[in-house]
Design a protein around this motif. Structure first.
Motif, PDB file in Angstrom:
ATOM      1  N   ALA A 154       0.816  -1.215   0.000  1.00  0.00           N
ATOM      2  CA  ALA A 154       0.000   0.000   0.000  1.00  0.00           C
ATOM      3  C   ALA A 154       0.845   1.258   0.000  1.00  0.00           C
ATOM      4  O   ALA A 154       0.312   2.368  -0.120  1.00  0.00           O
ATOM      5  CB  ALA A 154      -0.923  -0.002   1.213  1.00  0.00           C
ATOM      6  N   LEU A 155       2.163   1.127   0.110  1.00  0.00           N
ATOM      7  CA  LEU A 155       3.030   2.300   0.205  1.00  0.00           C
ATOM      8  C   LEU A 155       3.074   3.060  -1.116  1.00  0.00           C
ATOM      9  O   LEU A 155       2.958   2.470  -2.185  1.00  0.00           O
ATOM     10  CB  LEU A 155       4.446   1.872   0.602  1.00  0.00           C
ATOM     11  N   PRO A 156       3.277   4.400  -1.067  1.00  0.00           N
ATOM     12  CA  PRO A 156       3.395   5.182  -2.304  1.00  0.00           C
ATOM     13  C   PRO A 156       4.629   4.773  -3.075  1.00  0.00           C
ATOM     14  O   PRO A 156       5.592   4.237  -2.511  1.00  0.00           O
ATOM     15  CB  PRO A 156       3.491   6.629  -1.806  1.00  0.00           C
ATOM     16  N   THR A 157       4.620   5.021  -4.381  1.00  0.00           N
ATOM     17  CA  THR A 157       5.734   4.597  -5.238  1.00  0.00           C
ATOM     18  C   THR A 157       6.765   5.694  -5.446  1.00  0.00           C
ATOM     19  O   THR A 157       7.772   5.476  -6.070  1.00  0.00           O
ATOM     20  CB  THR A 157       5.194   4.164  -6.609  1.00  0.00           C
ATOM     21  N   SER A 158       6.492   6.891  -4.932  1.00  0.00           N
ATOM     22  CA  SER A 158       7.406   7.999  -5.171  1.00  0.00           C
ATOM     23  C   SER A 158       7.320   8.989  -4.021  1.00  0.00           C
ATOM     24  O   SER A 158       6.290   9.108  -3.346  1.00  0.00           O
ATOM     25  CB  SER A 158       7.075   8.704  -6.492  1.00  0.00           C
ATOM     26  N   THR A 159       8.414   9.688  -3.771  1.00  0.00           N
ATOM     27  CA  THR A 159       8.411  10.747  -2.760  1.00  0.00           C
ATOM     28  C   THR A 159       8.316  12.120  -3.403  1.00  0.00           C
ATOM     29  O   THR A 159       8.284  13.125  -2.721  1.00  0.00           O
ATOM     30  CB  THR A 159       9.702  10.681  -1.917  1.00  0.00           C
TER      31      THR A 159
END
Length: 333
Positions: A154-159
């Motif tokens: 579920a973590l985002p793929t980019s900062t």
């Protein structure tokens, strides 16, 4: 794509072909090998749309090969039509709708066409709690596999702040594309193509292969018809009908889908609609006994002549995105 289009068009002696080529094109290491009968006009930097319109108003028809990204396709189609040229392409509203992947699936769902469950997120946002995994993340407005990846958490793929993405449930099954020749009177479906992708989580489109199994073909064709009809209805909503308005759906339109594991088709899903020429042209042109470019233009012009296919018996055709085509074990360009 350009090379395939030019060579295919020369199969029809009635066509006089002009290709627009950026003046910065460097043929060293990237030989284009256009037929000698094709007229090439070099386009000066900064004059692309102006030159396109000038040539289009002198021509009977214009085919525009461009990605939807950043409004590139839409702006050029609109410019040609505004200048008075005839372009074999859907209406501007259809193109705008198909360019937005979220708007596309909402329109399809409203028309009863099955699509993957999904939502819109920024690249920096995690998936909603309980979202189906694995999931597919892709740019909301892009072309091909640009920015497409598989999310296994579920973590985002980019900062970094990026354009919005459509995130949808990953559908198990066979990836198929159906190319359609559209016009004011009817839509003709070309044989469905199996789509080939790299196996990494960051997907890359490799090309296609045909024919596909007959039971898959009928399911793919049914979904393609429903998808184009549904999107056309949505694109037509609220649009006035001036006397010389272009058809809502015209020219070449591709429908990408996943055919699920259930034989009854209940797991099938339409992923997106491409309002432009797609790479499948490279392989499909070898199925016709005459020019596929001519078939596109005839259909856009309202003619309904039957397409004549070459009898290839059990021979398969496989093509790469760079234009290479293989007939069983033979290879051609």
């Amino acid at each position: 794509m350009l090379k395939s289009l030019a060579h295919d068009a020369t199969r029809d002696a009635s066509l006089d072909i002009t290709v627009l080529l950026d003046e910065r094109w460097d043929p060293v290491g990237r030989a284009l090998s256009l037929p000698a009968c094709v007229r090439v006009r070099k386009v000066l930097v900064g004059t692309e749309i102006e030159t396109l319109c000038a040539e289009a108003v002198q021509a009977d028809w214009t085919l525009i090969v461009a990605p939807e990204t950043a409004g590139i396709l839409l702006s050029r189609v609109a410019a040609v039509r505004h200048a008075g040229g005839r372009v074999a392409a859907p209406s501007e509203k259809f193109i705008a709708l198909a360019t937005d992947k979220q708007a596309t699936v909402l329109a399809l769902a409203a028309a009863g066409v099955p699509v993957p469950a999904g939502c819109v997120l920024d690249a920096t946002e995690p998936l909603p709690t309980g979202f189906y995994l694995p999931a597919v993340r892709k740019a909301r407005a892009s072309v091909g596999c640009d920015g497409l990846s598989i999310a296994r958490s579920a973590l985002p793929t980019s900062t970094a702040k990026q354009d919005s993405q459509r995130v949808e449930a990953f559908i198990e099954g066979v990836a198929v594309g159906v190319s359609c020749l559209c016009g004011p009177e009817s839509v003709v479906l070309l044989p469905p193509v199996l789509q080939r992708f790299s196996t990494e989580d960051a997907f890359d489109y490799l090309g296609g292969k045909l024919p596909i199994a007959e039971q898959l073909r009928s399911r793919a064709e049914d979904l393609a018809r429903r998808a184009i009809a549904g999107l056309a209805v949505c694109a037509q909503a609220g649009v006035a009908k001036p006397m010389r308005q272009a058809p809502v759906v015209s020219g070449w339109v591709g429908v990408d889908m996943i055919l699920g594991r259930r034989d009854d088709g209940s797991g099938d899903r339409v992923l997106e609609v491409n309002p432009r020429l797609t790479t499948s042209f490279v392989g499909l042109r070898h199925l016709l006994s005459k020019s596929l470019v001519r078939a596109i233009l005839d259909r856009a012009d309202g003619q309904v002549a039957t397409l004549r296919m070459v009898d290839r018996a059990d021979q398969s055709i496989e093509f790469d995105k760079d234009g290479a085509v293989r007939f069983d074990n033979a290879t051609t360009e």
